[in-house]
Scaffold this active site. Sequence first.
Site, mmCIF file in Angstrom:
data_model
loop_
_atom_site.group_PDB
_atom_site.id
_atom_site.type_symbol
_atom_site.label_atom_id
_atom_site.label_comp_id
_atom_site.label_asym_id
_atom_site.label_seq_id
_atom_site.Cartn_x
_atom_site.Cartn_y
_atom_site.Cartn_z
ATOM 1 C CG MET A 112 -1.931 -1.102 1.450
ATOM 2 S SD MET A 112 -2.649 -0.981 2.921
ATOM 3 C CE MET A 112 -3.847 -2.149 3.053
ATOM 4 C CB SER A 113 0.623 4.377 0.345
ATOM 5 O OG SER A 113 0.833 5.742 0.422
#
Length: 292
Positions: free
Chosen positions: A95-96
């Site tokens: 994620m991210s």
Amino acid sequence: MREARYFQTRNGLQLEYSVAGTGRPILMMHGGHSNCQEEFGYQELMDQGYAIITPSRPGYGKTDRLIGNSLKSACRAYAELLDHLEVERVHLVAMSAGGPSAITFAALYPGRVSSLTLQSAVTKEWLTPQDKEYKAARILFHPAREKYSWKLVSLCTNLSPKFLFRQMLPSFSTLKLKEVQPYIQEGDLEAFRKMNSRQRSGSGFFIDLQQTAQLDPAHSRQIRCPVLIIHSKHDQAVRLDHALHASGAIPDALMLIVDTWGHLIWFGKGSELVHQETAAFLREADILVGIT
């Protein structure tokens, strides 16, 4: 909250982690300002029969910041964690700001990775000292101040999640408020409130800023497992060019550009497609490695 567990690396450094669900293993690289208590997308993956192993990345939670002296040293610690848990192969989900860790791990430990999924992920140098967001982060999320910054954010969000959502929207989405409103569904503001209540930066976000500049471009070209890139076309926090960069650099990567409201693709209109496509991709990868 899930139970936090602790593992000591061969260098004697502490790595915090959690395990959620039962079934086929996923190694989750959480995003910035997060830790092993991350929640976005977890229930949907657990419902599909996956166990999610989440280490708090260096400087986050109670993981020793020295594990993050380099992306390679951090990935070595993650491999040691898998050894400790007697897990040979995992699906890798990032994620991210967890993107650089996942890309590096997939390149350095190909025999341990069945697939790689990049969700709103950083895939190249991100914020630089010339960016206003970088300068603001140096103030708000400095290790000496970040606790107070997040306490204030949590307090304001608990008092009025709608107000804080409006204030923080420009950091997440390229859309204006009136354009975002049709994407927001029942329960989304509660997901946003819970996110702000669990966020902490520790020294981890500063390490993230350093490590995005350390990401070796050759590592993307070395990845040979199936790869799915999912990114919102309205992402402001990690712009779409990160997804386009990864798609061009990683051989045979699949890319899905989704019409969600912004960076947080795990809730809001369009998030259903994110969860469905992630699950379908993991099932196909399971078949490729002989797991049914």
